[in-house]
Design a protein around this motif. Structure first.
Motif, PDB file in Angstrom:
ATOM      1  N   ARG A 250       0.587  -1.168  -0.194  1.00 22.69           N
ATOM      2  CA  ARG A 250       0.015   0.526  -0.533  1.00 22.69           C
ATOM      3  C   ARG A 250       1.058   1.209   0.073  1.00 22.69           C
ATOM      4  O   ARG A 250       0.933   2.067  -0.856  1.00 22.69           O
ATOM      5  CB  ARG A 250      -0.383   0.223   1.106  1.00 22.69           C
ATOM      6  N   GLN A 251       1.940   1.092   0.714  1.00 23.53           N
ATOM      7  CA  GLN A 251       3.053   2.032   1.180  1.00 23.53           C
ATOM      8  C   GLN A 251       3.814   2.095  -1.113  1.00 23.53           C
ATOM      9  O   GLN A 251       4.302   3.508  -0.884  1.00 23.53           O
ATOM     10  CB  GLN A 251       3.941   2.595   1.700  1.00 23.53           C
ATOM     11  N   VAL A 252       3.965   1.310  -1.201  1.00 26.69           N
ATOM     12  CA  VAL A 252       5.071   1.397  -2.697  1.00 26.69           C
ATOM     13  C   VAL A 252       3.736   2.324  -3.795  1.00 26.69           C
ATOM     14  O   VAL A 252       4.301   2.778  -4.260  1.00 26.69           O
ATOM     15  CB  VAL A 252       4.632   0.053  -3.438  1.00 26.69           C
ATOM     16  N   ARG A 253       2.509   1.778  -3.682  1.00 27.28           N
ATOM     17  CA  ARG A 253       0.987   2.140  -4.374  1.00 27.28           C
ATOM     18  C   ARG A 253       1.036   4.000  -3.805  1.00 27.28           C
ATOM     19  O   ARG A 253       0.900   5.071  -4.800  1.00 27.28           O
ATOM     20  CB  ARG A 253       0.310   2.135  -4.259  1.00 27.28           C
ATOM     21  N   ALA A 254       1.501   4.378  -3.041  1.00 26.44           N
ATOM     22  CA  ALA A 254       1.594   5.296  -2.352  1.00 26.44           C
ATOM     23  C   ALA A 254       2.254   6.845  -3.121  1.00 26.44           C
ATOM     24  O   ALA A 254       1.892   7.692  -3.335  1.00 26.44           O
ATOM     25  CB  ALA A 254       0.740   5.596  -1.201  1.00 26.44           C
ATOM     26  N   LEU A 255       4.138   5.950  -3.140  1.00 26.92           N
ATOM     27  CA  LEU A 255       4.670   6.324  -3.690  1.00 26.92           C
ATOM     28  C   LEU A 255       4.747   7.159  -4.649  1.00 26.92           C
ATOM     29  O   LEU A 255       5.084   7.408  -5.548  1.00 26.92           O
ATOM     30  CB  LEU A 255       5.618   6.032  -3.178  1.00 26.92           C
ATOM     31  N   GLY A 256       3.494   6.218  -5.783  1.00 29.39           N
ATOM     32  CA  GLY A 256       3.516   6.725  -7.204  1.00 29.39           C
ATOM     33  C   GLY A 256       4.294   5.867  -7.952  1.00 29.39           C
ATOM     34  O   GLY A 256       3.971   5.909  -9.055  1.00 29.39           O
ATOM     35  N   VAL A 257       4.408   4.854  -7.618  1.00 29.63           N
ATOM     36  CA  VAL A 257       5.443   3.748  -8.301  1.00 29.63           C
ATOM     37  C   VAL A 257       4.101   3.625  -9.485  1.00 29.63           C
ATOM     38  O   VAL A 257       3.254   2.839  -9.102  1.00 29.63           O
ATOM     39  CB  VAL A 257       5.793   2.393  -7.007  1.00 29.63           C
ATOM     40  N   PRO A 258       4.805   3.397 -10.744  1.00 29.73           N
ATOM     41  CA  PRO A 258       3.711   2.215 -11.607  1.00 29.73           C
ATOM     42  C   PRO A 258       2.878   1.043 -11.522  1.00 29.73           C
ATOM     43  O   PRO A 258       3.681   0.602 -10.170  1.00 29.73           O
ATOM     44  CB  PRO A 258       4.377   2.294 -13.058  1.00 29.73           C
ATOM     45  N   GLU A 259       2.194   0.981 -11.728  1.00 31.99           N
ATOM     46  CA  GLU A 259       1.949  -0.446 -11.355  1.00 31.99           C
ATOM     47  C   GLU A 259       1.768  -1.783 -11.984  1.00 31.99           C
ATOM     48  O   GLU A 259       2.470  -2.717 -10.393  1.00 31.99           O
ATOM     49  CB  GLU A 259      -0.099  -0.531 -12.012  1.00 31.99           C
ATOM     50  N   SER A 260       2.983  -1.636 -13.147  1.00 34.63           N
ATOM     51  CA  SER A 260       3.443  -2.725 -13.608  1.00 34.63           C
ATOM     52  C   SER A 260       4.730  -3.055 -12.692  1.00 34.63           C
ATOM     53  O   SER A 260       5.309  -3.913 -12.939  1.00 34.63           O
ATOM     54  CB  SER A 260       4.009  -2.149 -14.672  1.00 34.63           C
ATOM     55  N   SER A 261       4.814  -2.115 -12.118  1.00 35.32           N
ATOM     56  CA  SER A 261       6.624  -1.611 -10.852  1.00 35.32           C
ATOM     57  C   SER A 261       5.967  -2.700  -9.403  1.00 35.32           C
ATOM     58  O   SER A 261       6.953  -2.499  -8.076  1.00 35.32           O
ATOM     59  CB  SER A 261       7.363  -0.682 -10.808  1.00 35.32           C
ATOM     60  N   TRP A 262       4.563  -2.888  -9.240  1.00 39.10           N
ATOM     61  CA  TRP A 262       4.329  -3.024  -7.683  1.00 39.10           C
ATOM     62  C   TRP A 262       4.831  -3.873  -6.846  1.00 39.10           C
ATOM     63  O   TRP A 262       5.314  -3.882  -6.000  1.00 39.10           O
ATOM     64  CB  TRP A 262       2.663  -2.678  -7.963  1.00 39.10           C
ATOM     65  N   PHE A 263       4.643  -5.204  -7.564  1.00 42.12           N
ATOM     66  CA  PHE A 263       5.620  -6.498  -6.754  1.00 42.12           C
ATOM     67  C   PHE A 263       6.672  -6.238  -7.149  1.00 42.12           C
ATOM     68  O   PHE A 263       7.441  -6.981  -6.202  1.00 42.12           O
ATOM     69  CB  PHE A 263       5.449  -7.535  -8.091  1.00 42.12           C
ATOM     70  N   THR A 264       7.629  -6.061  -7.769  1.00 48.37           N
ATOM     71  CA  THR A 264       8.881  -6.293  -7.644  1.00 48.37           C
ATOM     72  C   THR A 264       9.315  -5.156  -6.944  1.00 48.37           C
ATOM     73  O   THR A 264       9.891  -5.190  -6.016  1.00 48.37           O
ATOM     74  CB  THR A 264      10.107  -5.515  -9.138  1.00 48.37           C
ATOM     75  N   ALA A 265       8.817  -4.316  -6.589  1.00 44.92           N
ATOM     76  CA  ALA A 265       9.605  -3.403  -5.516  1.00 44.92           C
ATOM     77  C   ALA A 265       9.264  -3.402  -3.651  1.00 44.92           C
ATOM     78  O   ALA A 265       9.629  -2.996  -2.976  1.00 44.92           O
ATOM     79  CB  ALA A 265       8.824  -1.985  -5.902  1.00 44.92           C
TER      80      ALA A 265
ATOM     81  N   PRO B 192       9.841   6.149 -11.534  1.00 44.49           N
ATOM     82  CA  PRO B 192       9.068   7.573 -10.641  1.00 44.49           C
ATOM     83  C   PRO B 192       8.200   7.483 -10.687  1.00 44.49           C
ATOM     84  O   PRO B 192       7.221   6.784 -11.671  1.00 44.49           O
ATOM     85  CB  PRO B 192       9.635   8.321 -11.575  1.00 44.49           C
ATOM     86  N   PRO B 193       7.131   8.567  -9.925  1.00 44.61           N
ATOM     87  CA  PRO B 193       5.553   8.001  -9.569  1.00 44.61           C
ATOM     88  C   PRO B 193       5.018   8.679 -11.349  1.00 44.61           C
ATOM     89  O   PRO B 193       5.568   9.027 -12.509  1.00 44.61           O
ATOM     90  CB  PRO B 193       5.605   9.542  -9.520  1.00 44.61           C
ATOM     91  N   ALA B 194       4.048   7.720 -11.951  1.00 42.40           N
ATOM     92  CA  ALA B 194       3.361   8.060 -13.105  1.00 42.40           C
ATOM     93  C   ALA B 194       2.495   8.827 -13.288  1.00 42.40           C
ATOM     94  O   ALA B 194       1.850   9.261 -12.541  1.00 42.40           O
ATOM     95  CB  ALA B 194       2.850   6.248 -12.984  1.00 42.40           C
TER      96      ALA B 194
END
Length: 247
Positions: free
Chosen positions: A133-148, A230-232
């Motif tokens: 949830r925090q990774v998503r809030a960082l603005g990381v593109p969805e395609s990179s959520w799992f890896t990050a 960077p944030p999408a």
């Protein structure tokens, strides 16, 4: 016979699953996984094995329940704390898990077991959700959520587990400062041709603080994530370059 059955049912109902798990955590803290037996558990709870088996089928289930209970408590948000940045949220998750592993030395091994053998279970999902949830809030593109999220999870659990091991290395009655000083001295005495780097950082190793180093590692990972991804949709921000690793 009917009276005896009713009394047995009342004892079983009075002994809750929560109390059994609580007693299991106490045994694990005191003696580790080898000390958690159903015999020891029934003695601690002053009950018979049937009452325990009514709630828990076997030791694996009991270990899983104990792990889940400790993790849930470690990740419980404090409603009095104001919401911070996503980075602060990740640090809070990391420190909560690190504190739980330090308090319950058996937890690091059980988390590794849960992640490898039961990745679909609630323990893995709870930790992954808290970080994700925090990774998503960082603005990381969805395609990179799992890896990050995976990178952060593995760093947090690995470093926290190693720090817990390190804390017990000097042994009872051994001063940590003296222990690190002895290691530092040994590093300085290594062959300068074979170990130039290790000799150079010997003083830093002696003076380091595990908590500060742990948080610095998280910052390294976060910096890498936000630099590469960077944030999408952020105005004026081109996609990250896979070749150079720069935005």
């Amino acid at each position: 016979m009917a009276t005896r059955t009713r009394r047995s049912q009342r004892r079983t109902q009075a002994l809750s699953r929560e109390r059994i798990v609580e007693a299991a955590v106490e045994l694990l803290d005191a003696a580790g996984e080898s000390g958690l037996t159903f015999r020891a558990l029934t003695e601690r709870l002053a009950t018979g094995p049937g009452a325990v088996y009514w709630h828990v089928a076997n030791k694996d289930e009991l270990l899983g329940a104990a792990t889940e209970g400790v993790v849930a408590a470690a990740l419980a948000a404090d409603p009095t704390e104001p919401a911070g940045s996503p980075q602060d949220g990740i640090r809070a998750v990391a420190l909560g898990l690190a504190g739980a592993i330090e308090e319950h030395p058996w937890l690091a091994t059980q988390l590794a077991v849960q992640l490898s053998r039961n990745p679909w279970g609630t323990v893995t999902a709870r930790i992954f959700e808290s970080i994700g949830r925090q990774v998503r809030a960082l603005g990381v593109p969805e395609s990179s959520w799992f890896t990050a999220t995976s990178a952060l999870l593995h760093y947090i659990l690995g470093a926290a587990g190693q720090n817990a091991v390190n804390a017990g290395v000097p042994g009872p009655g051994t001063d940590r400062e003296e222990f690190l000083g002895a290691v530092s001295t040994a590093w300085k005495e290594l062959d300068p041709d074979d170990y130039p780097f290790t000799r150079a950082v010997a003083d830093q190793m002696r003076e380091h603080d595990d908590r500060e180093q742990f948080l610095a590692g998280i910052d390294f990972v976060l910096t890498g994530i936000t630099t590469l991804h960077p944030p999408a949709g952020r105005p004026g921000t081109p996609p990250a370059s896979r070749e150079t690793g720069t935005p």
